[in-house]
Write a protein that holds these residues in place. Structure first.
Motif, PDB file in Angstrom:
ATOM      1  N   VAL A   1     -26.819  61.167 -41.734  1.00  0.00           N
ATOM      2  CA  VAL A   1     -27.774  60.204 -41.169  1.00  0.00           C
ATOM      3  C   VAL A   1     -26.960  58.998 -40.725  1.00  0.00           C
ATOM      4  O   VAL A   1     -25.972  58.646 -41.361  1.00  0.00           O
ATOM      5  CB  VAL A   1     -28.819  59.789 -42.229  1.00  0.00           C
TER       6      VAL A   1
ATOM      7  N   GLN B   1     -27.095  54.802 -38.932  1.00  0.00           N
ATOM      8  CA  GLN B   1     -27.878  53.625 -38.579  1.00  0.00           C
ATOM      9  C   GLN B   1     -27.008  52.708 -37.729  1.00  0.00           C
ATOM     10  O   GLN B   1     -26.056  52.103 -38.235  1.00  0.00           O
ATOM     11  CB  GLN B   1     -28.386  52.894 -39.813  1.00  0.00           C
TER      12      GLN B   1
ATOM     13  N   GLY C   1     -32.876  51.606 -36.470  1.00  0.00           N
ATOM     14  CA  GLY C   1     -33.399  52.384 -37.578  1.00  0.00           C
ATOM     15  C   GLY C   1     -32.506  53.555 -37.946  1.00  0.00           C
ATOM     16  O   GLY C   1     -31.448  53.774 -37.353  1.00  0.00           O
ATOM     17  N   LEU C   2     -32.954  54.306 -38.931  1.00  0.00           N
ATOM     18  CA  LEU C   2     -32.212  55.485 -39.366  1.00  0.00           C
ATOM     19  C   LEU C   2     -32.378  56.616 -38.344  1.00  0.00           C
ATOM     20  O   LEU C   2     -33.447  56.787 -37.762  1.00  0.00           O
ATOM     21  CB  LEU C   2     -32.729  55.961 -40.725  1.00  0.00           C
TER      22      LEU C   2
ATOM     23  N   TRP D   1     -31.562  60.769 -37.945  1.00  0.00           N
ATOM     24  CA  TRP D   1     -31.122  62.038 -38.523  1.00  0.00           C
ATOM     25  C   TRP D   1     -30.146  62.692 -37.547  1.00  0.00           C
ATOM     26  O   TRP D   1     -30.474  62.876 -36.372  1.00  0.00           O
ATOM     27  CB  TRP D   1     -32.339  62.924 -38.762  1.00  0.00           C
TER      28      TRP D   1
ATOM     29  N   GLU E   1     -27.517  68.748 -40.277  1.00  0.00           N
ATOM     30  CA  GLU E   1     -27.430  69.270 -41.632  1.00  0.00           C
ATOM     31  C   GLU E   1     -26.695  70.596 -41.642  1.00  0.00           C
ATOM     32  O   GLU E   1     -26.629  71.301 -40.624  1.00  0.00           O
ATOM     33  CB  GLU E   1     -28.836  69.460 -42.211  1.00  0.00           C
TER      34      GLU E   1
ATOM     35  N   ASN F   1     -27.998  72.744 -38.340  1.00  0.00           N
ATOM     36  CA  ASN F   1     -29.029  72.273 -37.424  1.00  0.00           C
ATOM     37  C   ASN F   1     -28.622  70.875 -36.983  1.00  0.00           C
ATOM     38  O   ASN F   1     -28.206  70.054 -37.825  1.00  0.00           O
ATOM     39  CB  ASN F   1     -30.401  72.209 -38.098  1.00  0.00           C
ATOM     40  N   PHE F   2     -28.733  70.597 -35.685  1.00  0.00           N
ATOM     41  CA  PHE F   2     -28.283  69.317 -35.157  1.00  0.00           C
ATOM     42  C   PHE F   2     -29.391  68.601 -34.409  1.00  0.00           C
ATOM     43  O   PHE F   2     -30.280  69.229 -33.832  1.00  0.00           O
ATOM     44  CB  PHE F   2     -27.111  69.525 -34.185  1.00  0.00           C
ATOM     45  N   ASN F   3     -29.302  67.279 -34.372  1.00  0.00           N
ATOM     46  CA  ASN F   3     -30.151  66.474 -33.521  1.00  0.00           C
ATOM     47  C   ASN F   3     -29.887  66.893 -32.074  1.00  0.00           C
ATOM     48  O   ASN F   3     -28.740  66.844 -31.625  1.00  0.00           O
ATOM     49  CB  ASN F   3     -29.824  64.994 -33.743  1.00  0.00           C
ATOM     50  N   PRO F   4     -30.927  67.275 -31.332  1.00  0.00           N
ATOM     51  CA  PRO F   4     -30.700  67.738 -29.956  1.00  0.00           C
ATOM     52  C   PRO F   4     -29.980  66.720 -29.082  1.00  0.00           C
ATOM     53  O   PRO F   4     -29.259  67.099 -28.160  1.00  0.00           O
ATOM     54  CB  PRO F   4     -32.126  67.992 -29.443  1.00  0.00           C
TER      55      PRO F   4
ATOM     56  N   PHE G   1     -24.205  57.820 -43.146  1.00  0.00           N
ATOM     57  CA  PHE G   1     -24.507  58.208 -44.523  1.00  0.00           C
ATOM     58  C   PHE G   1     -24.469  59.727 -44.652  1.00  0.00           C
ATOM     59  O   PHE G   1     -24.956  60.438 -43.757  1.00  0.00           O
ATOM     60  CB  PHE G   1     -25.923  57.774 -44.931  1.00  0.00           C
TER      61      PHE G   1
ATOM     62  N   SER H   1     -35.776  70.227 -46.317  1.00  0.00           N
ATOM     63  CA  SER H   1     -34.450  69.682 -46.028  1.00  0.00           C
ATOM     64  C   SER H   1     -34.479  68.192 -45.734  1.00  0.00           C
ATOM     65  O   SER H   1     -33.429  67.570 -45.595  1.00  0.00           O
ATOM     66  CB  SER H   1     -33.825  70.430 -44.846  1.00  0.00           C
ATOM     67  N   GLY H   2     -35.695  67.614 -45.632  1.00  0.00           N
ATOM     68  CA  GLY H   2     -35.783  66.175 -45.415  1.00  0.00           C
ATOM     69  C   GLY H   2     -35.922  65.367 -46.685  1.00  0.00           C
ATOM     70  O   GLY H   2     -35.891  64.141 -46.648  1.00  0.00           O
TER      71      GLY H   2
END
Lengths: 109, 120
Positions: B38, B40, B45-46, B48, B51, B59-62, B95, B105-106
């Motif tokens: 994660v 910032q 903001g945070l 994601w 993971e 799995n990735f943030n697109p 982080f 997973s969250g």
């Protein structure tokens, strides 16, 4: 994938209750009961306070509670205390990934 | 007690590669947990990032897919993040965290203290 929508700020006096909303879509909050909430004091690591919509991890105060209706999740902080002043973020599962909310700064007046 | 600790260069040049490692202690990485990154950005903001499962599934943030890789070394108790072609927009506190179960997973129950990476 867009961030979930939270109000930028919320406030309340000590002892009062405040509720923070987290609005998503039918692709995330509306479909999955995997909503978490985090408390984040700047400069520190975020802390998990709610998972699976309304479950509290061991050691988290009962003053924190979570709920969900349709595409919107909510976090209620009861009996506000000065130490509750922090940023709060929701996080929802979206099928294969997770997405955070925009964050809400809670001020204890 | 589970502890996580990020490490890596604090300064990366634009167009360079950002590499971070998260050392895990007090927990076996062979159990069924997701290990997450994660970030910032300053004043933001945070976010994601992605993971990795103990099996190596990722799995990735697109928005970052294509620039990201993640790896996991169970024997050494650590997992890593690599982000290529960085810009100033990648400046952030990064982080690492652990999800409490494989099913949610969250639900990130343990976090590292965070590592500031500046792209300049």
């Amino acid at each position: 994938q867009s961030a979930l929508t939270q109000p930028p700020s919320a406030s309340g006096s000590p002892g009062q209750s405040v509720t923070i909303s987290c609005t998503g879509t039918s692709s995330d909050i509306g479909t999955y009961n995997y909503v978490s909430w985090f408390q984040h004091h700047p400069g520190k690591a975020p802390k998990l306070i709610i998972f699976e919509v309304n479950q509290r991890p061991s050691g988290v105060s009962h003053r924190f509670s979570g709920d969900k209706s349709g595409n919107t999740a909510s976090l209620t902080v009861s009996g506000l205390q000065a130490e509750d002043e922090a940023d709060y973020y929701c996080l929802s599962y979206e099928g294969t990934i997770n997405v955070f909310g925009t964050g809400t700064r809670l001020t204890v007046l | 007690q589970v502890q996580l600790q990020e490490s890596g260069p604090g300064l990366v040049k634009p167009s360079g590669t950002l590499s971070l490692t998260c050392a895990v202690s007090g927990a076996s990485m062979g159990t069924e947990n997701w290990w997450t990154w994660v970030r910032q950005a300053p004043g933001k903001g945070l976010e994601w990032i992605g993971e990795i499962f103990h099996s190596g599934t990722t799995n990735f943030n697109p928005s970052l897919e294509g620039r990201m890789t993640m790896s996991l070394d169970r024997s050494k108790g650590r997992f890593s993040l690599t982000l290529t072609s960085v810009t100033a927009a990648d400046t952030a506190v990064y982080f690492c965290a652990r999800a409490r179960t494989r099913y949610d997973s969250g639900a990130l129950d343990y976090w590292g203290p965070g590592a500031l990476v500046t792209v300049s």
